[in-house]
Write a protein that holds these residues in place. Structure first.
Motif, PDB file in Angstrom:
ATOM      1  N   LEU A  37      13.500  11.184   7.837  1.00 44.02           N
ATOM      2  CA  LEU A  37      13.727  11.011   6.406  1.00 44.02           C
ATOM      3  C   LEU A  37      12.496  10.405   5.745  1.00 44.02           C
ATOM      4  N   LYS A  38      11.905  11.120   4.776  1.00 46.40           N
ATOM      5  CA  LYS A  38      10.767  10.594   4.048  1.00 46.40           C
ATOM      6  C   LYS A  38      11.239   9.557   3.034  1.00 46.40           C
ATOM      7  N   LEU A  39      10.539   8.432   2.980  1.00 43.11           N
ATOM      8  CA  LEU A  39      10.913   7.345   2.078  1.00 43.11           C
ATOM      9  C   LEU A  39       9.918   7.256   0.927  1.00 43.11           C
ATOM     10  N   PRO A  40      10.393   7.088  -0.304  1.00 39.74           N
ATOM     11  CA  PRO A  40       9.483   6.858  -1.432  1.00 39.74           C
ATOM     12  C   PRO A  40       8.781   5.520  -1.287  1.00 39.74           C
ATOM     13  N   ALA A  43       0.830  -1.200   0.000  1.00 36.49           N
ATOM     14  CA  ALA A  43       0.000   0.000   0.000  1.00 36.49           C
ATOM     15  C   ALA A  43       0.870   1.257   0.000  1.00 36.49           C
ATOM     16  N   ALA A  44       0.326   2.322  -0.583  1.00 35.11           N
ATOM     17  CA  ALA A  44       1.061   3.596  -0.669  1.00 35.11           C
ATOM     18  C   ALA A  44       0.935   4.327   0.661  1.00 35.11           C
ATOM     19  N   CYS A  45       1.860   4.022   1.570  1.00 33.08           N
ATOM     20  CA  CYS A  45       1.841   4.615   2.911  1.00 33.08           C
ATOM     21  C   CYS A  45       2.899   5.703   3.024  1.00 33.08           C
ATOM     22  N   PRO A  46       2.574   6.876   3.559  1.00 33.52           N
ATOM     23  CA  PRO A  46       3.623   7.827   3.914  1.00 33.52           C
ATOM     24  C   PRO A  46       4.561   7.170   4.919  1.00 33.52           C
ATOM     25  N   ALA A  47       5.846   7.089   4.573  1.00 31.71           N
ATOM     26  CA  ALA A  47       6.816   6.375   5.403  1.00 31.71           C
ATOM     27  C   ALA A  47       7.986   7.282   5.746  1.00 31.71           C
ATOM     28  N   THR A  48       8.450   7.194   6.995  1.00 28.58           N
ATOM     29  CA  THR A  48       9.620   7.959   7.421  1.00 28.58           C
ATOM     30  C   THR A  48      10.544   7.074   8.243  1.00 28.58           C
ATOM     31  N   PRO A  57       6.256   0.534  -9.316  1.00 31.93           N
ATOM     32  CA  PRO A  57       5.709   0.058  -8.044  1.00 31.93           C
ATOM     33  C   PRO A  57       4.648  -1.015  -8.241  1.00 31.93           C
ATOM     34  N   CYS A  58       4.417  -1.765  -7.209  1.00 37.53           N
ATOM     35  CA  CYS A  58       3.407  -2.829  -7.241  1.00 37.53           C
ATOM     36  C   CYS A  58       2.030  -2.223  -7.533  1.00 37.53           C
ATOM     37  N   PRO A  59       1.307  -2.716  -8.543  1.00 39.95           N
ATOM     38  CA  PRO A  59       0.001  -2.137  -8.895  1.00 39.95           C
ATOM     39  C   PRO A  59      -0.992  -2.208  -7.733  1.00 39.95           C
ATOM     40  N   LEU A  60      -1.779  -1.137  -7.584  1.00 38.72           N
ATOM     41  CA  LEU A  60      -2.817  -1.073  -6.567  1.00 38.72           C
ATOM     42  C   LEU A  60      -4.151  -0.756  -7.243  1.00 38.72           C
ATOM     43  N   PRO A  61      -5.265  -1.188  -6.656  1.00 40.27           N
ATOM     44  CA  PRO A  61      -6.564  -0.904  -7.273  1.00 40.27           C
ATOM     45  C   PRO A  61      -6.910   0.574  -7.167  1.00 40.27           C
TER      46      PRO A  61
END
Length: 323
Positions: free
Chosen positions: A84-87, A75-80, A170-174
């Motif tokens: 540091l922000k991670l793509p 899932a496209a999660c805001p990650a740090t 990136p891994c496809p998401l619906p």
């Protein structure tokens, strides 16, 4: 070693599960989104089925107690990592004392944390996956709790650039406006009325909150009806089986589904789309599209070929990285 900083009854250790044990009545289990888990493991030069953490409750936070290369996928999660922000779909090396935070997804429903070497859990029936219903596998057969500490299997050091690296695709998401799910007709497909078959294949079904690792319940404006009374003995079913109980609203069996059941089966979701369904958010419309067996085989083969190409690309990229 990592330390879990946020507990949940839903975040578990998963690999590819136990399909070989279904004949013994054991659920297949394993990652709901195998492709996302595979991508994370490929980024870390792990076996694609190495055990990682499936995350469905956010925010999720872990602290690293040793230098560890990890990847966050799915899932496209805001990650740090600290500040540091991670793509998205990114691998990086954490230093001792650093904290990874994954916040609620902006798209998708499940994230995966993989670590170099894979999580070191004792295999049970040939897998490290957590079976919550059976109470075995993973960490003591339960979900991860605050304060749990997990180690990785021994592996050589993986050299990554300071900022890390990730996937170009990136891994496809619906999409948020609806998920298209391809299916094959199941054993009792032709016992449903023509009107019900038309409804099943043309209507928009809504994913309800009754959605977990065992099954996803859908609801629609019309119910699905049989053309004649049907009494079935309990019989074998697999993840992806679409059953219709007497209420006439379909239930899709997911990775922790029972291995047998007696409701009529209208369709079977193909494996590549079952993972898309696992990333679908509650309340999202779901549309079914019937395809042929040959179509399904070609789709599965294309996904396998794409994963093989991705593994080669990542291995090549790793040799070209500047440290």
């Amino acid at each position: 070693m990592i330390e879990i900083l946020t507990g949940s009854s839903l975040n578990t250790i998963q690999d590819f599960g136990r399909p070989h044990a279904m004949a013994m009545g054991v659920a297949q289990g394993g990652a709901m989104d195998r492709l996302a888990l595979s991508h994370g493991n490929l980024l870390l030069d792990n076996p694609v089925d190495a055990a990682g953490i499936e995350i469905v409750f956010f925010p999720f936070r872990v602290r690293f107690h040793a230098e560890t290369s990890f990847a966050a996928t799915g899932a496209a999660c805001p990650a740090t990592l600290d500040d540091l922000k991670l793509p998205r779909d990114w691998a990086i090396t954490a230093r001792p004392g650093q904290t990874l935070t994954l916040r609620a997804p902006e798209q998708g429903a499940r994230a995966y944390l993989t670590l170099r070497g894979g999580l070191d859990m004792p295999p049970v029936l040939g897998a490290r996956s957590t079976d919550l219903k059976g109470g075995f596998g993973g960490l003591e057969g339960r979900a991860l709790q605050k304060g749990d500490r997990l180690s990785c299997l021994a592996a050589s050091t993986l050299r990554l650039p300071a900022a890390g690296y990730g996937l170009t695709r990136p891994c496809p998401l619906p999409p948020a406006d609806g998920t298209r799910i391809r299916v094959l007709p199941a054993a009792e497909h032709d016992v449903f009325t023509p009107e019900s078959l038309q409804t099943f294949h043309s209507a928009a079904w809504t994913l309800t909150p009754s959605a977990n690792r065992m099954g996803y319940r859908l609801e629609g404006q019309n119910v699905l009806k049989l053309s004649r009374p049907l009494s079935l003995f309990s019989h074998g079913i697999l993840p992806g089986t679409v059953q219709v109980p007497p209420a006439g609203q379909p239930i899709i069996q997911m990775m922790d589904a029972n291995t047998c059941g007696g409701y009529p089966k209208i369709a079977t979701v193909i494996a590549p789309d079952l993972r898309l369904l696992s990333q679908t958010v509650v309340g999202t419309p779901v549309h079914f599209e019937t395809i042929t067996r040959d179509d399904a085989v070609q789709i599965i083969r294309r996904e396998a070929a794409e994963l093989s190409r991705l593994a080669t690309e990542i291995a090549t990229l790793r040799t070209q990285l500047v440290f």
